[in-house]
Each structure stands twice: as structure tokens, then as C-alpha cells.
Design a protein around this motif. Sequence first.
Motif, PDB file in Angstrom:
ATOM      1  N   GLU A  51       0.654  -0.969  -0.207  1.00  0.00           N
ATOM      2  CA  GLU A  51      -0.091   0.288   0.047  1.00  0.00           C
ATOM      3  C   GLU A  51       0.784   1.651  -0.341  1.00  0.00           C
ATOM      4  O   GLU A  51       1.227   1.658   1.129  1.00  0.00           O
ATOM      5  CB  GLU A  51      -1.134  -0.098   1.248  1.00  0.00           C
ATOM      6  CG  GLU A  51      -1.686   0.926   1.439  1.00  0.00           C
ATOM      7  CD  GLU A  51      -2.873   1.457   0.026  1.00  0.00           C
ATOM      8  OE1 GLU A  51      -3.468   1.997  -0.062  1.00  0.00           O
ATOM      9  OE2 GLU A  51      -3.184   0.437  -0.261  1.00  0.00           O
ATOM     10  N   PRO A  52       1.022   1.504  -0.940  1.00  0.00           N
ATOM     11  CA  PRO A  52       1.781   3.185  -1.376  1.00  0.00           C
ATOM     12  C   PRO A  52       1.632   4.197  -0.832  1.00  0.00           C
ATOM     13  O   PRO A  52       2.936   4.747   0.375  1.00  0.00           O
ATOM     14  CB  PRO A  52       1.892   3.954  -2.641  1.00  0.00           C
ATOM     15  CG  PRO A  52       0.586   2.823  -2.857  1.00  0.00           C
ATOM     16  CD  PRO A  52      -1.083   1.869  -2.297  1.00  0.00           C
ATOM     17  N   THR A  53       0.105   4.489   0.573  1.00  0.00           N
ATOM     18  CA  THR A  53       0.196   5.360   1.157  1.00  0.00           C
ATOM     19  C   THR A  53       0.729   5.449   2.642  1.00  0.00           C
ATOM     20  O   THR A  53       0.509   6.406   3.369  1.00  0.00           O
ATOM     21  CB  THR A  53      -1.472   5.970   1.345  1.00  0.00           C
ATOM     22  OG1 THR A  53      -2.873   4.726   1.358  1.00  0.00           O
ATOM     23  CG2 THR A  53      -1.872   6.286  -0.210  1.00  0.00           C
ATOM     24  N   LEU A  54       1.016   4.556   3.156  1.00  0.00           N
ATOM     25  CA  LEU A  54       1.098   3.727   4.168  1.00  0.00           C
ATOM     26  C   LEU A  54       3.250   3.276   4.609  1.00  0.00           C
ATOM     27  O   LEU A  54       3.752   2.651   3.569  1.00  0.00           O
ATOM     28  CB  LEU A  54       0.611   1.990   4.908  1.00  0.00           C
ATOM     29  CG  LEU A  54      -1.085   2.278   4.483  1.00  0.00           C
ATOM     30  CD1 LEU A  54      -1.754   0.931   5.161  1.00  0.00           C
ATOM     31  CD2 LEU A  54      -1.340   3.281   5.735  1.00  0.00           C
ATOM     32  N   SER A  55       3.183   4.056   5.919  1.00  0.00           N
ATOM     33  CA  SER A  55       4.384   3.888   5.560  1.00  0.00           C
ATOM     34  C   SER A  55       4.789   2.336   6.928  1.00  0.00           C
ATOM     35  O   SER A  55       4.195   2.440   7.834  1.00  0.00           O
ATOM     36  CB  SER A  55       5.426   4.503   6.998  1.00  0.00           C
ATOM     37  OG  SER A  55       6.318   4.283   7.462  1.00  0.00           O
ATOM     38  N   SER A  56       4.662   1.117   6.291  1.00  0.00           N
ATOM     39  CA  SER A  56       4.552  -0.253   6.439  1.00  0.00           C
ATOM     40  C   SER A  56       5.810  -0.723   7.620  1.00  0.00           C
ATOM     41  O   SER A  56       5.247  -1.075   8.656  1.00  0.00           O
ATOM     42  CB  SER A  56       4.713  -1.173   5.539  1.00  0.00           C
ATOM     43  OG  SER A  56       5.994  -0.530   4.650  1.00  0.00           O
ATOM     44  N   PHE A  57       7.120   0.021   7.448  1.00  0.00           N
ATOM     45  CA  PHE A  57       8.001  -0.546   8.454  1.00  0.00           C
ATOM     46  C   PHE A  57       7.586   0.410   9.621  1.00  0.00           C
ATOM     47  O   PHE A  57       8.082  -0.335  11.063  1.00  0.00           O
ATOM     48  CB  PHE A  57       8.883   0.468   8.650  1.00  0.00           C
ATOM     49  CG  PHE A  57       9.796  -0.182   7.079  1.00  0.00           C
ATOM     50  CD1 PHE A  57      10.152  -2.009   6.198  1.00  0.00           C
ATOM     51  CD2 PHE A  57       9.739   0.726   5.868  1.00  0.00           C
ATOM     52  CE1 PHE A  57      10.577  -1.795   5.533  1.00  0.00           C
ATOM     53  CE2 PHE A  57      10.044   0.327   4.764  1.00  0.00           C
ATOM     54  CZ  PHE A  57      10.610  -1.540   4.622  1.00  0.00           C
ATOM     55  N   GLU A  58       6.656   1.197  10.450  1.00  0.00           N
ATOM     56  CA  GLU A  58       5.873   2.090  12.308  1.00  0.00           C
ATOM     57  C   GLU A  58       5.036   1.159  12.429  1.00  0.00           C
ATOM     58  O   GLU A  58       4.352   1.233  13.372  1.00  0.00           O
ATOM     59  CB  GLU A  58       6.261   2.978  11.725  1.00  0.00           C
ATOM     60  CG  GLU A  58       6.983   3.494  11.050  1.00  0.00           C
ATOM     61  CD  GLU A  58       6.823   5.323  11.227  1.00  0.00           C
ATOM     62  OE1 GLU A  58       5.738   5.908  11.862  1.00  0.00           O
ATOM     63  OE2 GLU A  58       8.284   6.260  10.850  1.00  0.00           O
TER      64      GLU A  58
END
Length: 103
Positions: A51-58
Amino acid sequence: MPLRNRMLILLCSMMLAVSLGCASTTKQEGTGEYVDDTVITTKVKTAVLREPTLSSFEINVETYKGNVQLSGFVSSQADINRAINVARGVSGVKSVKNSMQLK
């Protein structure tokens, strides 16, 4: 009792003990459920990563018996809603609990 019958009884007893040892209880997952939860967690993390809108590492993902918990810090309420919707869209997810917080 012949040795063959004793060995058969011993083998059946061991198989029964092993199968019961892998069964789940209300407080502990069985082996199969643990593997299923690991697969669900991986699928949710992958979906969030894509999902490009999410900062998945957080965003942290934990799964127990198909129930997914999302935690971590995100920038907006829209990010929280999007992460929840992404997690709900993954096959095998029974429910999603939000423990994410705004930065």
C-alpha cells in the motif's frame, strides 16, 4: 501378551500423545493454528507494504487464532483506517484490532 502387541500398543499410545500435544486450548495455539497465524501475519504485512500511502515499517502486525492486531505509530487517522481496511481484506483474517496511535 506377545511382544508385537506390546509394540503396537506403545506405538498407538505415542501417536495419541503426540496428536494431543499439538491440539490447541483456549489459551494456547496448536501447531497448525500457529502456522496459519504466521501465514496470515505475513500476508497482512505484505499487503500493508504494497500500500503506497502507508509507512509499513511503523506498523506492527500480530495474529492470534485469525485475529489481527495492528500497532505502531502513523501520521493520520486516514492511515489508520487504510491499514485496517487492508488487513480486513486479507484472507483468513477474522477480525482486526486497532492499537495504532497518531504521531
